[in-house]
Scaffold this motif. Sequence first.
Motif, mmCIF file in Angstrom:
data_model
loop_
_atom_site.group_PDB
_atom_site.id
_atom_site.type_symbol
_atom_site.label_atom_id
_atom_site.label_comp_id
_atom_site.label_asym_id
_atom_site.label_seq_id
_atom_site.Cartn_x
_atom_site.Cartn_y
_atom_site.Cartn_z
ATOM 1 N N UNK A 188 0.846 -1.197 0.000
ATOM 2 C CA UNK A 188 0.000 0.000 0.000
ATOM 3 C C UNK A 188 0.881 1.246 0.000
ATOM 4 N N UNK A 189 0.459 2.276 -0.711
ATOM 5 C CA UNK A 189 1.231 3.515 -0.745
ATOM 6 C C UNK A 189 0.524 4.647 -0.008
ATOM 7 N N UNK B 280 6.198 6.196 2.442
ATOM 8 C CA UNK B 280 5.592 7.440 2.888
ATOM 9 C C UNK B 280 4.162 7.482 2.365
ATOM 10 N N UNK B 281 3.156 7.565 3.235
ATOM 11 C CA UNK B 281 1.770 7.585 2.763
ATOM 12 C C UNK B 281 1.486 8.771 1.852
ATOM 13 N N UNK B 282 0.959 8.480 0.672
ATOM 14 C CA UNK B 282 0.665 9.528 -0.311
ATOM 15 C C UNK B 282 -0.505 10.410 0.118
ATOM 16 N N UNK B 283 -1.309 9.918 1.076
ATOM 17 C CA UNK B 283 -2.445 10.721 1.537
ATOM 18 C C UNK B 283 -2.153 11.416 2.865
ATOM 19 N N UNK B 284 -0.896 11.483 3.213
ATOM 20 C CA UNK B 284 -0.522 12.211 4.422
ATOM 21 C C UNK B 284 0.705 11.635 5.096
ATOM 22 N N UNK B 285 1.861 12.237 4.834
ATOM 23 C CA UNK B 285 3.091 11.868 5.520
ATOM 24 C C UNK B 285 3.353 12.929 6.574
ATOM 25 N N UNK C 62 -4.200 1.005 2.429
ATOM 26 C CA UNK C 62 -4.201 0.000 3.497
ATOM 27 C C UNK C 62 -5.633 -0.314 3.918
ATOM 28 N N UNK C 63 -6.476 0.713 3.999
ATOM 29 C CA UNK C 63 -7.885 0.515 4.362
ATOM 30 C C UNK C 63 -8.583 -0.392 3.354
#
Length: 204
Positions: free
Chosen positions: A5-6, A105-110, A11-12
């Motif tokens: 997951x990125x 690094x999460x693309x929807x909020x790092x 992940x959800x």
Amino acid sequence: MGSNPTSIADLAKTVSADPAKFKGKITTRDVSGSFGFTVSKGFVDGNPDAWSSLEKILPSARPETSSGTQIDKITSGEYLAGFFISSAVAFPQETKATGIFKFVYPKDGTVVLGRGIGITPKGPHPATAKLFLDFVLSEEGQNAVAEGGLTAYRDSVKQVEGRHTYQEIVDLAGEDAIIRVPYKVTSDADVKAFTDKWNGMLGK
């Protein structure tokens, strides 16, 4: 787990597609600790869709009090995935456990937490402390910070093997994904409201 997951939203979706597989197999940080609270609340404050993803993940998640524990339990197979893990601990583990552990690094909020440094009002050697601050903020000091496993902020620090920079985070996550957490006090009422909501969703 297939492709990594990125984002937290990714992940959800992965967890929602096979809830039984991931039940109790996701680790997150304990929001009763300062790092866990700050990074988790920072993500929620910086991403308007955060709760819609978290409500799918948290029922399968268990909290841990340190990034080291999270990583140990992922690499041992106790957990299949984890989120809100400190990069200072994760990067060396990714190098050491090639193929077993992948850090993204999460693309929807790092969430980026600035490390605080200052001089105490009653410190016995304020001039020496000022010299140390000057060093830490200098190019030489920021290179030392990176060599020590933290992320250098100065543009002049070059990213090389084993050293990481803020610009690297921006390049990998995307400028729009960076959530900077400001230094400000959160009221006791807000802390309780957030932790109660978060813990109420956890699959304890």
